[in-house]
Design an enzyme around this catalytic site. Sequence first.
Site, PDB file in Angstrom:
ATOM      1  N   HIS A 229       0.797  -1.205  -0.040  1.00  0.00           N
ATOM      2  CA  HIS A 229      -0.039   0.105  -0.148  1.00  0.00           C
ATOM      3  C   HIS A 229       0.970   1.446   0.053  1.00  0.00           C
ATOM      4  CE1 HIS A 229       0.875  -0.721   4.131  1.00  0.00           C
ATOM      5  NE2 HIS A 229       0.824   0.461   4.427  1.00  0.00           N
ATOM      6  N   ASP A 231       0.849   4.881   1.845  1.00  0.00           N
ATOM      7  CA  ASP A 231       0.244   5.587   3.338  1.00  0.00           C
ATOM      8  C   ASP A 231      -0.605   6.727   2.791  1.00  0.00           C
ATOM      9  OD1 ASP A 231       1.328   3.589   4.736  1.00  0.00           O
ATOM     10  OD2 ASP A 231       2.834   5.123   5.676  1.00  0.00           O
ATOM     11  N   HIS A 288       4.731  -0.012  -0.009  1.00  0.00           N
ATOM     12  CA  HIS A 288       5.615  -0.908   0.850  1.00  0.00           C
ATOM     13  C   HIS A 288       4.619  -1.892   1.682  1.00  0.00           C
ATOM     14  CE1 HIS A 288       3.790   2.505   3.185  1.00  0.00           C
ATOM     15  NE2 HIS A 288       3.418   1.562   4.297  1.00  0.00           N
ATOM     16  N   ARG A 298       4.599  -8.905  17.420  1.00  0.00           N
ATOM     17  CA  ARG A 298       5.474  -7.800  16.657  1.00  0.00           C
ATOM     18  C   ARG A 298       4.809  -6.608  17.146  1.00  0.00           C
ATOM     19  NH1 ARG A 298       5.230  -4.121  12.066  1.00  0.00           N
ATOM     20  NH2 ARG A 298       7.123  -4.038  10.727  1.00  0.00           N
TER      21      ARG A 298
HETATM   22  O1  AKG Z   1       4.609  -1.647  11.231  1.00  0.00           O
HETATM   23  C1  AKG Z   1       5.113  -1.278  10.149  1.00  0.00           C
HETATM   24  O2  AKG Z   1       6.257  -1.655  10.109  1.00  0.00           O
HETATM   25  C2  AKG Z   1       4.496  -0.428   8.930  1.00  0.00           C
HETATM   26  C3  AKG Z   1       2.913  -0.546   9.109  1.00  0.00           C
HETATM   27  C4  AKG Z   1       2.257   0.451   7.885  1.00  0.00           C
HETATM   28  O3  AKG Z   1       3.014   0.115   6.827  1.00  0.00           O
HETATM   29  C5  AKG Z   1       1.292   1.021   7.992  1.00  0.00           C
HETATM   30  O4  AKG Z   1       0.438   0.914   9.163  1.00  0.00           O
HETATM   31  O5  AKG Z   1       0.735   1.693   7.075  1.00  0.00           O
HETATM   32 FE   FE2 Z   2       2.051   1.806   5.447  1.00  0.00          FE
END
Ligand code: AKG
Ligand code: FE2
Length: 317
Positions: A229, A231, A288, A298
Amino acid sequence: MPREQSRKDGESKIRSRKKTAKSSENTKDVSKENPNKASTFKLQLKIFCFNCVICLAVSIYLYPYYFYLRERHLAKQTEHIDVRSGDVPCSEKYKAEIQAFPGCVPVRCGRMVSDKLVTPEEVDHVLEIGKRGLNLGGSDGGASILDLHSGALSHGKSFVNIYKIDEAKDLFTASDFKIYKQVRSKIQSAIAEHFGIDEKVLHLTHPTFFSRLTSDPPSTPHDEYWHPHVDKETYESFHYTSLLYLNTFGEDYTGGRFLFIDPDNHTQIVEPKKGRVSMFTSGWENVHLVERVASGTRYALTISFTCDLSHAIKDPS
Ligand SMILES: O=C(O)CCC(=O)C(=O)O
Ligand SMILES: [Fe+2]
């Protein structure tokens, strides 16, 4: 003359009979050869099929290596990185959008990682805040979040407002919010410095949230955190995204690496590590995903910034 004619006729009949005889001999030869030719053809077909199977097997075996070769690491878990960056050209769409905010246009787009920005004490404290809040809820699937600003906390298949839960009345203290602000402020300065923008035009935006990811199967689409996606599309107000990792890939969990997906399926990987901060421009230049966690839990904190004052929020308090 008629006799001469009949002689010629006779000769030509003999010639034509000889020809017919020859051609029938030829036909006999071919039909004699056919079994051999057929078996040669079958053999060639078998060799061809065998080669195909071998090629297929080799391709299947090498397929993961093909991607491995295209994988590059921006930050490995085993490394301690002061500052490391990867620049990529800003996407046209991001460039066009951010032009509207003078002082907020980056001199470069891309990513930056630092393991020295946040102190171990700060990270411990932030992780403890996150766990305290998340323990009051939790998704039925593998992704739980706690948004410190709105109070949204995953609960079963939906969300509750943590600030309205009785047992959460005094859950967070002034010192918790102070640490959050301290960490936010350090990251904000680092973003401003790295991307060459004016720190004052950068504002904290929503959502700003803790995430807790596990390998549990998804129970709603919110749990599917592993999709690629952008952001800026997922969270409209974001212009700069930052992530503070609260525990460590390879120690506390497996899977869960962060991958930037660059053109031609090249990937640039950030292996999360306790205290590591990753920051990047939130546009289409930074597609990403987070790999699915395979085991363990995590934890991360997303702190993001906007250049648009109308999307600014105050520090959680
Ligand atoms: O937690 C992560 O490493 C990225 C999370 C992410 O890409 C997001 O929440 O948009
Ligand atoms: Fe993200």
